[in-house]
Motif scaffolding. Sequence first.
Motif, PDB file in Angstrom:
ATOM      1  N   GLU A 155       0.952  -1.302  -0.071  1.00 40.26           N
ATOM      2  CA  GLU A 155      -0.173   0.090  -0.032  1.00 40.26           C
ATOM      3  C   GLU A 155       0.725   1.128  -0.107  1.00 40.26           C
ATOM      4  OE1 GLU A 155      -3.301   0.227   2.475  1.00 40.26           O
ATOM      5  OE2 GLU A 155      -3.570  -1.892   2.645  1.00 40.26           O
ATOM      6  N   LEU A 156       1.956   1.157   0.539  1.00 41.06           N
ATOM      7  CA  LEU A 156       2.912   2.512   0.644  1.00 41.06           C
ATOM      8  C   LEU A 156       3.428   2.391  -0.662  1.00 41.06           C
ATOM      9  CD1 LEU A 156       5.232   1.743   3.915  1.00 41.06           C
ATOM     10  CD2 LEU A 156       3.186   3.387   3.498  1.00 41.06           C
ATOM     11  N   ASP A 157       3.709   1.489  -1.522  1.00 41.81           N
ATOM     12  CA  ASP A 157       4.255   1.576  -2.637  1.00 41.81           C
ATOM     13  C   ASP A 157       3.298   2.198  -3.555  1.00 41.81           C
ATOM     14  OD1 ASP A 157       6.795   0.516  -2.119  1.00 41.81           O
ATOM     15  OD2 ASP A 157       6.073  -1.636  -2.584  1.00 41.81           O
ATOM     16  N   ASN A 158       2.064   1.866  -3.603  1.00 44.70           N
ATOM     17  CA  ASN A 158       0.619   2.247  -4.308  1.00 44.70           C
ATOM     18  C   ASN A 158       0.663   3.530  -4.014  1.00 44.70           C
ATOM     19  OD1 ASN A 158       0.163  -0.062  -5.652  1.00 44.70           O
ATOM     20  ND2 ASN A 158      -1.397  -0.772  -4.227  1.00 44.70           N
ATOM     21  N   MET A 159       0.667   4.274  -2.872  1.00 48.73           N
ATOM     22  CA  MET A 159       0.908   5.702  -2.412  1.00 48.73           C
ATOM     23  C   MET A 159       1.847   6.438  -3.149  1.00 48.73           C
ATOM     24  SD  MET A 159      -0.217   5.951   1.450  1.00 48.73           S
ATOM     25  CE  MET A 159      -0.151   4.610   2.282  1.00 48.73           C
ATOM     26  N   LEU A 160       3.032   5.882  -3.041  1.00 48.87           N
ATOM     27  CA  LEU A 160       4.117   6.566  -3.772  1.00 48.87           C
ATOM     28  C   LEU A 160       4.064   6.584  -5.145  1.00 48.87           C
ATOM     29  CD1 LEU A 160       6.910   5.552  -1.179  1.00 48.87           C
ATOM     30  CD2 LEU A 160       5.701   7.674  -1.238  1.00 48.87           C
ATOM     31  N   ARG A 161       3.573   5.413  -5.694  1.00 47.76           N
ATOM     32  CA  ARG A 161       3.384   5.274  -7.340  1.00 47.76           C
ATOM     33  C   ARG A 161       2.477   6.453  -7.623  1.00 47.76           C
ATOM     34  NH1 ARG A 161       1.933   0.742  -7.526  1.00 47.76           N
ATOM     35  NH2 ARG A 161       3.770  -0.080  -7.290  1.00 47.76           N
ATOM     36  N   ALA A 162       1.358   6.850  -6.688  1.00 48.72           N
ATOM     37  CA  ALA A 162       0.648   7.847  -7.080  1.00 48.72           C
ATOM     38  C   ALA A 162       1.238   9.138  -7.193  1.00 48.72           C
ATOM     39  CB  ALA A 162      -0.618   7.923  -6.363  1.00 48.72           C
ATOM     40  N   ALA A 163       2.297   9.448  -6.019  1.00 49.34           N
ATOM     41  CA  ALA A 163       3.077  10.643  -6.092  1.00 49.34           C
ATOM     42  C   ALA A 163       4.064  10.719  -7.003  1.00 49.34           C
ATOM     43  CB  ALA A 163       3.400  10.652  -4.757  1.00 49.34           C
ATOM     44  N   GLU A 164       4.468   9.513  -7.749  1.00 51.24           N
ATOM     45  CA  GLU A 164       5.197   9.482  -8.778  1.00 51.24           C
ATOM     46  C   GLU A 164       6.651   9.352  -8.300  1.00 51.24           C
ATOM     47  OE1 GLU A 164       4.688  12.347 -11.834  1.00 51.24           O
ATOM     48  OE2 GLU A 164       3.014  11.095 -12.824  1.00 51.24           O
ATOM     49  N   CYS A 165       6.909   8.530  -7.042  1.00 44.93           N
ATOM     50  CA  CYS A 165       8.269   8.166  -6.748  1.00 44.93           C
ATOM     51  C   CYS A 165       8.184   6.825  -6.217  1.00 44.93           C
ATOM     52  CB  CYS A 165       8.765   9.333  -5.541  1.00 44.93           C
ATOM     53  SG  CYS A 165       7.335   9.226  -4.229  1.00 44.93           S
ATOM     54  N   THR A 166       9.501   6.425  -5.630  1.00 49.72           N
ATOM     55  CA  THR A 166       9.442   4.983  -5.274  1.00 49.72           C
ATOM     56  C   THR A 166      10.626   5.061  -4.242  1.00 49.72           C
ATOM     57  OG1 THR A 166      11.326   4.485  -6.801  1.00 49.72           O
ATOM     58  CG2 THR A 166       9.013   3.997  -7.499  1.00 49.72           C
ATOM     59  N   ILE A 167      10.458   3.901  -3.327  1.00 45.28           N
ATOM     60  CA  ILE A 167      11.458   3.667  -2.107  1.00 45.28           C
ATOM     61  C   ILE A 167      12.693   3.067  -2.503  1.00 45.28           C
ATOM     62  CG2 ILE A 167      11.881   2.247  -0.013  1.00 45.28           C
ATOM     63  CD1 ILE A 167       8.675   2.343   0.294  1.00 45.28           C
ATOM     64  N   VAL A 168      13.690   3.667  -2.493  1.00 41.38           N
ATOM     65  CA  VAL A 168      15.367   3.232  -2.745  1.00 41.38           C
ATOM     66  C   VAL A 168      16.081   2.528  -1.574  1.00 41.38           C
ATOM     67  CG1 VAL A 168      15.324   4.837  -4.740  1.00 41.38           C
ATOM     68  CG2 VAL A 168      16.394   5.497  -2.517  1.00 41.38           C
ATOM     69  N   ALA A 169      15.748   3.180  -0.132  1.00 43.81           N
ATOM     70  CA  ALA A 169      16.411   2.579   0.758  1.00 43.81           C
ATOM     71  C   ALA A 169      15.627   2.818   2.087  1.00 43.81           C
ATOM     72  CB  ALA A 169      17.714   3.331   1.020  1.00 43.81           C
ATOM     73  N   HIS A 170      15.729   2.202   3.116  1.00 48.21           N
ATOM     74  CA  HIS A 170      14.984   1.767   4.185  1.00 48.21           C
ATOM     75  C   HIS A 170      15.660   1.580   5.391  1.00 48.21           C
ATOM     76  CE1 HIS A 170      12.214  -0.833   6.772  1.00 48.21           C
ATOM     77  NE2 HIS A 170      11.743   0.348   6.982  1.00 48.21           N
ATOM     78  N   MET A 171      15.270   2.065   6.611  1.00 52.57           N
ATOM     79  CA  MET A 171      15.743   1.831   7.810  1.00 52.57           C
ATOM     80  C   MET A 171      14.647   1.973   9.154  1.00 52.57           C
ATOM     81  SD  MET A 171      18.535   4.604   9.099  1.00 52.57           S
ATOM     82  CE  MET A 171      18.240   6.315   9.067  1.00 52.57           C
ATOM     83  N   SER A 172      14.743   1.551  10.109  1.00 48.49           N
ATOM     84  CA  SER A 172      13.809   1.725  11.156  1.00 48.49           C
ATOM     85  C   SER A 172      14.365   1.695  12.498  1.00 48.49           C
ATOM     86  CB  SER A 172      12.701   0.600  11.389  1.00 48.49           C
ATOM     87  OG  SER A 172      11.966   0.446   9.950  1.00 48.49           O
ATOM     88  N   ASN A 173      13.713   2.132  13.578  1.00 48.78           N
ATOM     89  CA  ASN A 173      13.986   1.751  15.027  1.00 48.78           C
ATOM     90  C   ASN A 173      12.661   1.644  15.674  1.00 48.78           C
ATOM     91  OD1 ASN A 173      12.782   4.476  15.445  1.00 48.78           O
ATOM     92  ND2 ASN A 173      14.900   5.560  15.908  1.00 48.78           N
TER      93      ASN A 173
END
Length: 385
Positions: free
Chosen positions: A53-71
């Motif tokens: 769902e995050l990917d779909n949202m970002l696709r609508a905004a015309e961008c993609t995830i290239v790196a990720h980290m969490s705490n």
Amino acid sequence: MGVSFPNDTGATTGSVASPGFEGFEKRLDIEFHPAPVFSDPEGQGLRAIPRVELDNMLRAAECTIVAHMSNAELDSYVLSESSLFIYPQRMVIKTCGTTQLLCAIPLLLEATARLALKVSRVKYTRGTFIFPHVQPYPHGSFTEEVRYLEEYFGNLGDGGKAFVMGSKGIFPNWHIYTAADHGVEADPVYTLEMCMTKLDRQAAGIFFKASGLETGPEMTKAANIDKMLPESRICDFTFDPCGYSMNGIEGGAHSTIHVTPEPNQSYASFEAMGYNPWQVDLPSLVERVVASFKPAVFAMSVHVTDGNRALHTSGSWGESYCPRGYVCDGSSRQELPCGSIVVFHTFKEANGFGDSGTPLALIRGGHVSRGTKKVVIKNIKGLRA
């Protein structure tokens, strides 16, 4: 009918080629009330949104995830066009270029409705676009953006408010749309945003792979970015043949940097949100950022979510400040719905100029507003430009 204000000449064309890359980011900051315990027993909130769902949202905004980290506090994503930060009750999306950030809103609200999360506050900000004529719908003008935001948030609290901050004739202005209900109860959150242009050539040169620096960590170290907030965990990313993005996380605070180093349109942005003002000194932080990029011109916005509660806890973040080697040539202050406050300043290299002004303070002695144009919102629900 609709929205009217000065300093906005953008128009949607859709077919006009951009003369360069638009560095100035669009930034959407949305807070939510916690979901009922029976709906979210683990308190994951927005962090429970599936990746697809995050990917779909970002696709609508015309961008993609290239790196990720969490705490333990948040999830951080470096995007092809800036950054995304997700807390249990807060999401910050920042995109540059000709992205359509606001087009992610419908999908986001569909996802949060399934999680029983209700919006408590929204803030959209951006600087003045360098190439406004190539921005697609709904970013063809601030008028158009406000109309779009009103469709989704105009019924929140007392309705949306929009402002254009800054001095007439001085680039850039600061555009703000905000809406909030009356149920926001949390500790004050401070946000610093800096937009820097005309970077020093040597400083900008670090962010070209042709310089011999190939990786994100190499560029991070060479530009002293790792020393800006030395305790933060950094996720950095480089682009071909040039360009750089970085997200930093430290407990519940985040920072991000994006650099477009090309000559004649060099730009860098810096953001820090959620830091304790008694633990991070604002003047020292700004000096470190400016030292890394050496911009000839830059703008700075400081925002706090609750000015009254911040009155005795703001530290240096509530005071007036002008970096060494620069003069302030524009300053404005605005109180926003539910007690939040923002100041916006523009600076230029001193170069012997003596006609400097004093930036308005966020909290202390800052009870006078100047240089702000309120955007008139009326009868615009359902309209499209």
